[in-house]
Design a protein around this motif. Structure first.
Motif, PDB file in Angstrom:
ATOM      1  N   UNK A 153      51.093  42.254  34.000  1.00  0.00           N
ATOM      2  CA  UNK A 153      49.746  42.003  34.480  1.00  0.00           C
ATOM      3  C   UNK A 153      49.784  41.318  35.834  1.00  0.00           C
ATOM      4  N   UNK A 154      48.697  41.437  36.574  1.00  0.00           N
ATOM      5  CA  UNK A 154      48.639  40.798  37.897  1.00  0.00           C
ATOM      6  C   UNK A 154      47.200  40.648  38.336  1.00  0.00           C
ATOM      7  N   UNK A 155      46.927  39.620  39.113  1.00  0.00           N
ATOM      8  CA  UNK A 155      45.608  39.485  39.746  1.00  0.00           C
ATOM      9  C   UNK A 155      45.724  39.209  41.245  1.00  0.00           C
ATOM     10  N   UNK A 156      46.931  39.358  41.799  1.00  0.00           N
ATOM     11  CA  UNK A 156      47.149  39.215  43.232  1.00  0.00           C
ATOM     12  C   UNK A 156      48.220  40.206  43.690  1.00  0.00           C
ATOM     13  N   UNK A 157      48.221  40.481  44.968  1.00  0.00           N
ATOM     14  CA  UNK A 157      49.277  41.302  45.541  1.00  0.00           C
ATOM     15  C   UNK A 157      50.632  40.612  45.375  1.00  0.00           C
ATOM     16  N   UNK A 158      51.662  41.391  45.290  1.00  0.00           N
ATOM     17  CA  UNK A 158      53.067  40.970  45.214  1.00  0.00           C
ATOM     18  C   UNK A 158      53.490  40.498  43.825  1.00  0.00           C
ATOM     19  N   UNK A 175      48.359  52.733  34.002  1.00  0.00           N
ATOM     20  CA  UNK A 175      47.280  53.339  33.209  1.00  0.00           C
ATOM     21  C   UNK A 175      46.144  53.835  34.089  1.00  0.00           C
ATOM     22  N   UNK A 176      45.743  53.045  35.073  1.00  0.00           N
ATOM     23  CA  UNK A 176      44.625  53.413  35.954  1.00  0.00           C
ATOM     24  C   UNK A 176      44.440  52.334  37.020  1.00  0.00           C
ATOM     25  N   UNK A 177      43.570  52.635  37.954  1.00  0.00           N
ATOM     26  CA  UNK A 177      43.190  51.670  38.989  1.00  0.00           C
ATOM     27  C   UNK A 177      41.684  51.441  38.865  1.00  0.00           C
ATOM     28  N   UNK A 178      41.279  50.235  38.503  1.00  0.00           N
ATOM     29  CA  UNK A 178      39.853  49.978  38.300  1.00  0.00           C
ATOM     30  C   UNK A 178      39.400  48.711  38.989  1.00  0.00           C
ATOM     31  N   UNK A 179      38.141  48.373  38.766  1.00  0.00           N
ATOM     32  CA  UNK A 179      37.539  47.181  39.373  1.00  0.00           C
ATOM     33  C   UNK A 179      37.872  45.956  38.528  1.00  0.00           C
ATOM     34  N   UNK A 180      39.116  45.523  38.618  1.00  0.00           N
ATOM     35  CA  UNK A 180      39.563  44.350  37.866  1.00  0.00           C
ATOM     36  C   UNK A 180      40.211  43.356  38.818  1.00  0.00           C
ATOM     37  N   UNK A 181      39.966  42.069  38.579  1.00  0.00           N
ATOM     38  CA  UNK A 181      40.559  40.996  39.397  1.00  0.00           C
ATOM     39  C   UNK A 181      40.257  41.194  40.887  1.00  0.00           C
ATOM     40  N   UNK A 209      49.665  40.057  24.999  1.00  0.00           N
ATOM     41  CA  UNK A 209      49.587  40.341  26.433  1.00  0.00           C
ATOM     42  C   UNK A 209      50.380  39.295  27.228  1.00  0.00           C
ATOM     43  N   UNK A 210      51.585  38.956  26.736  1.00  0.00           N
ATOM     44  CA  UNK A 210      52.466  38.031  27.465  1.00  0.00           C
ATOM     45  C   UNK A 210      53.069  38.781  28.645  1.00  0.00           C
ATOM     46  N   UNK A 211      52.225  38.991  29.659  1.00  0.00           N
ATOM     47  CA  UNK A 211      52.611  39.936  30.718  1.00  0.00           C
ATOM     48  C   UNK A 211      52.693  39.322  32.106  1.00  0.00           C
ATOM     49  N   UNK A 212      52.780  37.978  32.176  1.00  0.00           N
ATOM     50  CA  UNK A 212      52.800  37.357  33.507  1.00  0.00           C
ATOM     51  C   UNK A 212      54.196  36.845  33.863  1.00  0.00           C
ATOM     52  N   UNK A 213      54.267  35.932  34.825  1.00  0.00           N
ATOM     53  CA  UNK A 213      55.551  35.436  35.339  1.00  0.00           C
ATOM     54  C   UNK A 213      56.330  34.635  34.302  1.00  0.00           C
ATOM     55  N   UNK A 214      55.665  34.237  33.220  1.00  0.00           N
ATOM     56  CA  UNK A 214      56.349  33.588  32.097  1.00  0.00           C
ATOM     57  C   UNK A 214      56.536  34.579  30.947  1.00  0.00           C
ATOM     58  N   UNK A 230      72.587  42.410  31.518  1.00  0.00           N
ATOM     59  CA  UNK A 230      73.635  42.297  30.503  1.00  0.00           C
ATOM     60  C   UNK A 230      73.417  43.320  29.381  1.00  0.00           C
ATOM     61  N   UNK A 231      72.182  43.477  28.927  1.00  0.00           N
ATOM     62  CA  UNK A 231      71.891  44.413  27.837  1.00  0.00           C
ATOM     63  C   UNK A 231      72.040  45.865  28.284  1.00  0.00           C
ATOM     64  N   UNK A 232      71.640  46.149  29.541  1.00  0.00           N
ATOM     65  CA  UNK A 232      71.784  47.488  30.109  1.00  0.00           C
ATOM     66  C   UNK A 232      71.159  48.562  29.225  1.00  0.00           C
ATOM     67  N   UNK A 233      69.898  48.339  28.832  1.00  0.00           N
ATOM     68  CA  UNK A 233      69.157  49.305  28.019  1.00  0.00           C
ATOM     69  C   UNK A 233      68.004  49.879  28.846  1.00  0.00           C
ATOM     70  N   UNK A 234      67.453  51.029  28.445  1.00  0.00           N
ATOM     71  CA  UNK A 234      66.295  51.563  29.161  1.00  0.00           C
ATOM     72  C   UNK A 234      65.101  50.614  29.030  1.00  0.00           C
ATOM     73  N   UNK A 235      64.473  50.312  30.144  1.00  0.00           N
ATOM     74  CA  UNK A 235      63.270  49.477  30.156  1.00  0.00           C
ATOM     75  C   UNK A 235      62.112  50.308  30.699  1.00  0.00           C
ATOM     76  N   UNK A 236      61.034  50.354  29.928  1.00  0.00           N
ATOM     77  CA  UNK A 236      59.794  51.013  30.357  1.00  0.00           C
ATOM     78  C   UNK A 236      58.810  49.923  30.735  1.00  0.00           C
ATOM     79  N   UNK A 237      58.293  49.962  31.956  1.00  0.00           N
ATOM     80  CA  UNK A 237      57.289  48.986  32.399  1.00  0.00           C
ATOM     81  C   UNK A 237      55.956  49.672  32.573  1.00  0.00           C
ATOM     82  N   UNK A 238      54.882  48.968  32.244  1.00  0.00           N
ATOM     83  CA  UNK A 238      53.573  49.536  32.520  1.00  0.00           C
ATOM     84  C   UNK A 238      52.610  48.447  32.965  1.00  0.00           C
ATOM     85  N   UNK A 239      51.696  48.873  33.834  1.00  0.00           N
ATOM     86  CA  UNK A 239      50.645  47.999  34.307  1.00  0.00           C
ATOM     87  C   UNK A 239      49.386  48.849  34.456  1.00  0.00           C
TER      88      UNK A 239
END
Length: 425
Positions: A150-155, A172-178, A124-129, A87-96
């Motif tokens: 944010x994520x700690x599992x595939x998909x 940002x990067x791929x590291x040894x997290x989760x 860091x309100x970055x999950x499914x909620x 509805x807003x139709x604005x540019x959205x920048x996502x990062x993980x």
């Protein structure tokens, strides 16, 4: 009720809320459920606290003209957020990414907000909620949205991307997290790259750290804006120094940040690149970076008595821990002590990764105090290392009153709450 109808009601509201303790007048309350709570039971309280509407999914709590019964509150929240985004139709920048995503998000917001009205993920309100709540916090006044994922599992990133429908993305990067959830570093790369996959499939734009070989490989067929230290990139940013704080050169301007650690260079460079893409004036980019002061236990520099403290205790994984220790080694300060807490969510790799950190400390020139079950059961013969099984054990035995004229690094996973050391100093 159809989502279009619910959205019209939402537009009458101030904002979306999931916590009755934080309700503001005319909010729309979503009665979410968790392992130990049922938001439906707070429906009456939510309305009494000022909520205009209350979304419930148990019929017995649909007792007021202000309550709206749906099949599943969480799914309704997510569907409404995605509808609102369209509805807003604005540019959205996502990062993980594995490390630095919240700092990078804050830097992007700091630079873009010099020219645009932005809305960014809070904390860091970055999950499914958190992602749906971020989208619902955007209004007709928002010109650019910035969404941390944010994520700690595939998909998970794939799922969040389909809700937020970003136009631009950065990892940002791929590291040894989760590692416990992703299974391996390869799993981390695959999981985080779900953002790239979404952007590719929808012909959107990706910002790429050209000095990261994995990112270049994953995005070589993409619509990319490449940045980094090299000439020939779309945007070039040069590293100047990291002591006492990171400073960079961009288009002839020296930009002095309040961030510690050379590992923050690419976080700054990413923000510069994204602001450049959106045509923010170079001097305003400089202002945005230089005015950003880290908080919330992330790369904070504090003073307690005669001690200087580097508080980086929001979270930790093997990659970020190594970077923090190597940066600490470079400090020219005299008496240095690292206080490190256990790293969580490493699964079967936990023992080896804690052992690796101790091995690194043994090769560096400062003392370390290690707290937690994982560190405590990893042996070291070095007189540089002292271990404690728990924070209470540390608090009872370690004489913090003797710490004077020292530089302290405090870092550990969120569950360790290492910032508690500040109360002991």
């Amino acid at each position: 009720m159809k989502i279009e109808q619910l959205h019209k009601l939402f537009l009458e509201c101030q904002s979306a809320c999931t916590d009755t303790r934080k309700i503001k007048p005319n909010d729309m309350f979503f009665a979410l459920k968790g392992d130990n709570f049922n938001g439906n039971t707070y429906a009456v309280k939510a309305i009494e606290s000022g909520a205009k509407y209350c979304i419930v999914d148990e019929a017995e709590f649909n007792t007021s003209p202000q309550t709206i019964l749906v099949t599943n509150v969480l799914e309704t929240l997510q569907e409404l957020a995605s509808f609102h985004r369209t509805y807003l139709n604005i540019p959205i920048i996502a990062l993980t990414g594995s490390n630095g995503k919240t700092t990078t998000k804050e830097l992007i917001n700091a630079t873009l907000s010099q020219k645009y009205r932005t809305t960014a993920t809070v904390g860091n309100l970055n999950n499914h909620i958190g992602v749906p709540l971020t989208l619902l916090s955007m209004t007709k006044n928002t010109e650019i949205g910035i969404v941390e994922m944010g994520a700690n599992h595939l998909k998970e990133i794939e799922f969040l991307s389909n809700i937020a429908k970003p136009d631009y993305g950065y990892i940002t990067n791929f590291g040894k997290a989760h590692l416990e959830g992703f299974g391996s570093v390869e799993g981390v790369i695959k999981g985080k790259s779900e953002l790239y996959q979404f952007l590719n499939e929808n012909n959107k734009t990706i910002f790429v750290n050209g000095n990261d070989a994995i990112q270049l490989e994953k995005t070589k067929q993409s619509n990319t804006i490449v940045f980094g230290k090299n000439t020939g990139f779309d945007v070039q940013v040069s590293f100047i120094e990291a002591q006492p704080n990171v400073s960079v050169n961009y288009n002839g301007l020296t930009i002095q940040s309040h961030l510690i650690g050379e590992y923050n260079f690419f976080n700054i460079a990413a923000a510069i690149t994204i602001a450049n893409y959106f045509k923010v004036d170079d001097k305003l980019i400089k202002t945005g970076i230089e005015n950003y002061i880290p908080s919330n236990n992330r790369s904070q520099v504090l003073t307690k008595g005669s001690n200087k403290i580097i508080l980086d205790a929001y979270n930790a994984n093997p990659t970020s821990m190594q970077a923090a220790l190597l940066n600490f080694e470079k400090l020219n300060d005299g008496n240095k002590i690292a206080f490190l807490g256990d790293m969580f969510e490493l699964g079967n790799d936990a023992e080896q990764e804690h052992h690796n950190i101790i091995g690194l400390i043994e090769a560096l020139n400062f003392q370390a105090v290690l707290i937690g079950e994982n560190f405590n059961k990893t042996t070291s013969n070095s007189n540089k290392v002292t271990t404690f099984e728990s924070f209470d054990d540390f608090k009872n035995k370690f004489e913090t009153s003797k710490l004077t004229n020292s530089t302290l690094l405090i870092k550990g996973s969120r569950g360790m709450a290492m910032e508690r050391i500040l109360d002991l100093l």
